[in-house]
Design an enzyme around this catalytic site. Structure first.
Site, short mmCIF file in Angstrom:
data_model
loop_
_atom_site.label_atom_id
_atom_site.label_comp_id
_atom_site.label_asym_id
_atom_site.label_seq_id
_atom_site.Cartn_x
_atom_site.Cartn_y
_atom_site.Cartn_z
CB SER A 67 22.44 -56.58 -5.53
OG SER A 67 22.39 -57.90 -5.53
CE LYS A 104 25.78 -58.47 -4.02
NZ LYS A 104 24.46 -59.09 -3.93
#
Length: 146
Positions: A67, A104
């Site tokens: 990701s 993230k």
């Protein structure tokens, strides 16, 4: 180092060694045309001294997943995480979200927080009051194998 597996990240507690230094050649290595290596100086370099600013608040974690590939964080990379740093907009953070750890990019606007992946195949996560959410630490460096 002691390893702890949690969700998609494996955390490592650093073991501080008195003499964990390696040889360091302070000459600069050309990535263009080769240069003569006549005048190099050899020193000792400790990665702890170079990369770790707060030993008590620093942890390592191994990335699992894709990701964050757009930010240069690839599967099996080793992250250095400093829990003493203040989270802010655009920082890459390790977060605890609904029972699992994730890494993230933070997007903060007034009272809203989003977790932004760096891969278009993954959705942006909007944090709501219903989420169990903690910003666990800020990523300061990444170590890659070549």
């Amino acid at each position: 180092m002691i390893a702890h597996k949690s969700g998609s990240l494996t955390f490592f507690t650093p073991e501080i060694l008195d003499d964990a230094s390696a040889h360091f050649f302070d000459t600069g290595i050309s990535a263009g045309f080769p240069s003569p290596a006549e005048d190099f100086s050899e020193q000792r370099l400790s990665l702890d001294e170079e990369l770790v600013k707060n030993k008590e608040a620093t942890f390592y974690a191994r990335v699992s997943g894709q990701s964050m590939i757009g930010a240069g964080l690839d599967d099996n990379d080793l992250l250095l995480i400093d829990r003493s740093l203040e989270p802010s907009n655009n920082k890459i953070a390790v977060c605890f979200l609904d029972g699992e750890f994730t890494v993230k990019r933070l997007k903060v606007d007034k009272d809203e927080v989003w977790l932004q992946p760096e891969n278009p195949n993954y959705p942006i996560i909007k944090i709501t009051p219903e989420n169990d959410f903690i910003i666990w630490g800020i990523v300061t460096n990444v170590i890659k194998k070549v």
